[in-house]
Scaffold this active site. Structure first.
Site, mmCIF file in Angstrom:
data_model
loop_
_atom_site.group_PDB
_atom_site.id
_atom_site.type_symbol
_atom_site.label_atom_id
_atom_site.label_comp_id
_atom_site.label_asym_id
_atom_site.label_seq_id
_atom_site.Cartn_x
_atom_site.Cartn_y
_atom_site.Cartn_z
ATOM 1 N N GLY A 1 -23.238 -4.060 31.952
ATOM 2 C CA GLY A 1 -22.273 -3.663 30.930
ATOM 3 C C GLY A 1 -21.691 -4.909 30.306
ATOM 4 N NE ARG A 2 -24.482 -6.011 27.168
ATOM 5 C CZ ARG A 2 -25.121 -4.858 27.346
ATOM 6 N NH1 ARG A 2 -24.882 -3.817 26.556
ATOM 7 N NH2 ARG A 2 -25.984 -4.718 28.318
ATOM 8 C CG HIS B 1 -27.166 8.108 23.140
ATOM 9 N ND1 HIS B 1 -28.291 8.752 22.670
ATOM 10 C CD2 HIS B 1 -27.590 7.355 24.178
ATOM 11 C CE1 HIS B 1 -29.336 8.416 23.406
ATOM 12 N NE2 HIS B 1 -28.930 7.560 24.330
ATOM 13 C CG ASP B 2 -27.219 3.082 24.896
ATOM 14 O OD1 ASP B 2 -27.895 4.092 24.600
ATOM 15 O OD2 ASP B 2 -27.384 2.462 25.969
ATOM 16 C CB THR B 3 -30.092 5.334 21.150
ATOM 17 O OG1 THR B 3 -30.557 4.983 22.448
ATOM 18 C CG2 THR B 3 -31.246 5.225 20.161
ATOM 19 C CB THR C 1 -33.781 -0.044 30.504
ATOM 20 O OG1 THR C 1 -33.007 -1.146 30.992
ATOM 21 C CG2 THR C 1 -34.380 0.703 31.673
#
Length: 486
Positions: free
Chosen positions: A18-19, A240-242, A264
């Site tokens: 995570g960041r 959602h990161d996408t 990933t």
């Protein structure tokens, strides 16, 4: 925040780390710096693979403290992360247990029970979501009858859970909700007939909210922990990161583009105005997930750099650069595997599984680490090609260029091979697309950008990219694809 400038903290949670990133947005300005990066290490307890979500929350708090120390109070905070996984809360709002990891085998064989109540074609027509054994729908079916689910009064997807701990307010952000296989992508509302057939209580879900909606303010305890002066609002982003990553594709106005969000996973597809719900689309295992601005992310999930990450873990290698350098010298397309094969989903023994898959299709098993790495990258490029071409055909949309964003944009060999395989130019970058998309949705919510076109124009003007032109023998890629039935 001044009238035309703002500073925004983006919490971006990935499968391996995570960041917390700090973005500064103004006229002709888009800067992103890393405040804190922390590992995301799943933990097996009692035979079940869990996410250590408490450690992730600790990392988020540390990151916000460091962000504030470096740049002062942010004008807003946004949270994005991966899809489908969730935490269950009791009637007091307390977490009932660490979320189960989507790679845990608890969903094996569960889909058949759901399909007995609602056939796959009907499920797809209602939700547009591709079959994956770990979809939230199947996770909930696997949890049916457990004491934990019986005690649950609320379900929060992982980014919403972190946002809840920051603000005390509960919501279900739309882009991530659309991955559950419980939402109708045409209406943006829950698919009640699917939930009823699967025995899912939709009352578990908090009210839906959209990217740009307010999501509360940091709690006093969070302010004390992070040293920030309040109030600090939290803004719903493409959680959602996408969804956040696609919002950060630096496409030119009117450009017919495909995108590949690499990490990933590789998520490859098109940005559309409406879902594609045909039987041909279902058979090709494409998914319709919602994006920022009411768009549809029409894409296929490919296993992605997980293959290489798992090989490196097996080899006890942490630096990919020497591997990639050696792989570039290995002759291409000697052996390839189907990177979309669910056989590669589970962790452990990846080099051996890749070798076995090569032998099963009559190809030589790679004999060296460099050979295995080249096999992985050639295979990913083939999977990217298949996804881009099939998406274009199924959606009846031309594609002139492929944008590669996310961590894989830094992998020059993968980007070059993807251009060669697709026979199309590849524009690589930005690598931190999810965090940038997160920041830009916050900036738009604060009135700093007027819309999607201005957002992408700012990205194109400020973010470095590398363009790869296709080269090589297209017939060789065609022959390699035939070896694995593609």
């Amino acid at each position: 925040m001044t009238a035309d400038h703002g500073t925004f903290a983006a919490v971006d949670l990935g499968a391996s780390n995570g960041r917390v990133m700090v973005g500064r947005v103004g006229p002709g300005t888009l800067d992103l710096t890393e405040a804190h990066r922390f590992p995301n290490r799943p933990v097996t307890v009692g035979g079940t693979l869990h996410w250590d979500v408490l450690a992730l929350h600790r990392g988020v708090l540390d990151g916000l403290r460091l962000a504030g120390a470096a740049g002062g109070r942010p004008d807003s905070v946004g949270v994005d992360g991966w899809a489908v996984d969730y935490g269950l809360l009791d009637a007091d709002g307390r977490l009932l247990g660490n979320p189960v990891h989507y790679r845990d085998p608890r969903t094996e064989g569960v889909a058949g029970d759901v399909w007995a109540r609602m056939p796959p074609a009907a499920l797809y027509a209602a939700t547009g979501v591709q079959y994956a054994p770990f979809n939230t729908l199947y996770q909930l079916a696997a949890a049916r009858g457990t004491a934990q689910l019986a005690a649950a009064r609320r379900l929060l997807l992982v980014p919403d859970l972190i946002a809840y701990w920051l603000t005390g307010e509960q919501g279900t952000e739309l882009t991530n909700a659309s991955t559950t296989q419980l939402l109708d992508p045409r209406t943006g509302r829950w698919a009640s007939e699917v939930a009823a057939a699967a025995g899912v209580d939709l009352n578990l879900f908090a009210p839906l909210r959209r990217p740009g909606d307010p999501a509360g303010v940091l709690l006093p305890a969070v302010l004390a922990e992070t040293g920030l002066d309040g109030p600090v609002p939290v803004t719903a982003v493409g959680s959602h990161d996408t969804a956040s990553a696609v919002a950060a594709v630096p496409a030119a106005a009117g450009e017919h583009f495909a995108y590949i969000c690499t990490g990933t996973w590789s998520l490859a597809g098109l940005e559309l105005d409406a879902p594609v719900l045909t039987e041909a689309s279902r058979a090709a295992n494409f998914t319709n997930e919602l994006g920022v601005d009411g768009t549809v992310r029409y894409l296929r999930n490919v296993v992605g750099l997980w293959l290489l990450q798992e090989c490196m873990r097996a080899w006890d290698v942490t630096d990919p650069v020497p591997l990639l350098r050696e792989a570039a010298r290995v002759p291409g397309l000697r052996s390839v595997v189907d990177a979309a094969d669910p056989a590669f989903l589970a962790p452990g023994g990846m080099p051996e599984r890749i070798a076995a898959a090569c032998r099963a299709t009559g190809q030589p098993a790679p004999a060296t680490r460099a050979g295995t790495t080249r096999c992985v990258l050639d295979s990913l490029a083939l999977a990217h090609r298949a996804a881009v071409r099939e998406a274009a055909a199924l959606a009846d949309r031309p594609v002139d260029v492929v944008h590669v964003v996310g961590g894989g944009a830094r992998n020059a060999l993968l980007c070059r091979l993807t251009a060669d395989a697709c026979g199309l130019p590849v524009v690589a970058g930005p690598a931190e697309a999810a965090a940038l998309g997160n920041v830009l949705v916050q900036a738009r919510a604060r009135g700093l950008l007027p819309g999607r076109a201005a957002t992408r124009a700012l990205l194109a003007a400020t973010q470095p990219v590398v363009r790869y032109e296709p080269a090589g023998d297209g017939a060789a890629w065609d022959a390699a694809a035939r070896r694995i039935g593609r």
